[in-house]
Design a protein around this motif. Structure first.
Motif, mmCIF file in Angstrom:
data_model
loop_
_atom_site.group_PDB
_atom_site.id
_atom_site.type_symbol
_atom_site.label_atom_id
_atom_site.label_comp_id
_atom_site.label_asym_id
_atom_site.label_seq_id
_atom_site.Cartn_x
_atom_site.Cartn_y
_atom_site.Cartn_z
ATOM 1 N N LEU A 9 98.171 36.162 36.731
ATOM 2 C CA LEU A 9 99.555 36.649 36.691
ATOM 3 C C LEU A 9 100.267 36.172 35.432
ATOM 4 C CD1 LEU A 9 100.644 36.225 40.418
ATOM 5 C CD2 LEU A 9 100.292 38.385 39.180
ATOM 6 N N ALA A 10 100.039 34.911 35.067
ATOM 7 C CA ALA A 10 100.655 34.370 33.849
ATOM 8 C C ALA A 10 100.113 35.088 32.616
ATOM 9 C CB ALA A 10 100.395 32.869 33.749
ATOM 10 N N SER A 58 93.350 42.178 34.000
ATOM 11 C CA SER A 58 94.167 41.363 34.905
ATOM 12 C C SER A 58 94.344 42.083 36.242
ATOM 13 C CB SER A 58 95.536 41.073 34.299
ATOM 14 O OG SER A 58 95.428 40.311 33.139
ATOM 15 N N GLY A 94 102.120 41.243 28.626
ATOM 16 C CA GLY A 94 103.124 42.295 28.801
ATOM 17 C C GLY A 94 104.357 42.067 27.936
ATOM 18 N N GLN A 95 104.814 40.831 27.887
ATOM 19 C CA GLN A 95 105.970 40.508 27.042
ATOM 20 C C GLN A 95 105.649 40.711 25.566
ATOM 21 O OE1 GLN A 95 107.115 36.548 28.177
ATOM 22 N NE2 GLN A 95 108.045 37.213 30.093
ATOM 23 N N GLU A 115 101.727 38.483 32.431
ATOM 24 C CA GLU A 115 103.127 38.364 32.019
ATOM 25 C C GLU A 115 103.247 38.126 30.514
ATOM 26 O OE1 GLU A 115 107.206 35.875 33.019
ATOM 27 O OE2 GLU A 115 105.299 35.171 33.833
ATOM 28 N N MET A 116 102.448 37.194 29.998
ATOM 29 C CA MET A 116 102.524 36.885 28.560
ATOM 30 C C MET A 116 102.106 38.087 27.707
ATOM 31 S SD MET A 116 101.293 32.919 28.155
ATOM 32 C CE MET A 116 99.650 33.233 28.729
ATOM 33 N N GLN A 166 97.322 32.725 39.990
ATOM 34 C CA GLN A 166 98.439 32.287 39.155
ATOM 35 C C GLN A 166 98.105 32.421 37.672
ATOM 36 O OE1 GLN A 166 99.009 28.358 40.775
ATOM 37 N NE2 GLN A 166 100.704 29.044 42.074
#
Length: 96
Positions: free
Chosen positions: A33-34, A60, A40-41, A37-38, A30
Motif C-alpha cells: 500500500l505504501a 501492487s 501514485g503521488q 501510494e508513493m 502495508q
C-alpha cells in the motif's frame, strides 16, 4: 559432507516454503500500500515515467489481491469466521 549439504539445503527449502504468518501478511499489505501510494503521488507529479508507474501500480494491485485471497483462505481466517458464527448464534439465542 555431501549428506550434510543435502540436509542443510532441505532444511532451508522447507523453512522457505512455510506459509506467512498473519503478521507477515499484514506487513506485506502495508508495504505494498505504501509503495502504491508513493508511486501514485510521484506519477501525479510527473516525476516518474508513465510506464514504470503503471507497471508498479498494476503489480501492487495484483499482489494485494493475491495476499487478500490468501488471507481469506488461511486457517486463521476460517477459525475467526467459525467463532464469529458461534458468537452470533449464541447472541441470537440469548436475545430470544
Amino acid at each position: 559432507m555431501r549428506v550434510k549439504r543435502l540436509l542443510v539445503i532441505s532444511v532451508v527449502v522447507l523453512a522457505a516454503c512455510k506459509p506467512p504468518t498473519p503478521a507477515e501478511q499484514m506487513d506485506s499489505i502495508q508495504s505494498w500500500l505504501a509503495t502504491a501510494e508513493m508511486v501514485g503521488q510521484a506519477w501525479l507529479r510527473h516525476t516518474t515515467p508513465d510506464k514504470y508507474s503503471r507497471q508498479t501500480l498494476e503489480l501492487s494491485h495484483e499482489t494485494l489481491l493475491q495476499i487478500s485471497s490468501d488471507v481469506l483462505k488461511s486457517p486463521h481466517t476460517r477459525s475467526i469466521r467459525r467463532l464469529s458464527t458461534v458468537f452470533s448464534q449464541k447472541a441470537e439465542a440469548t436475545s430470544l
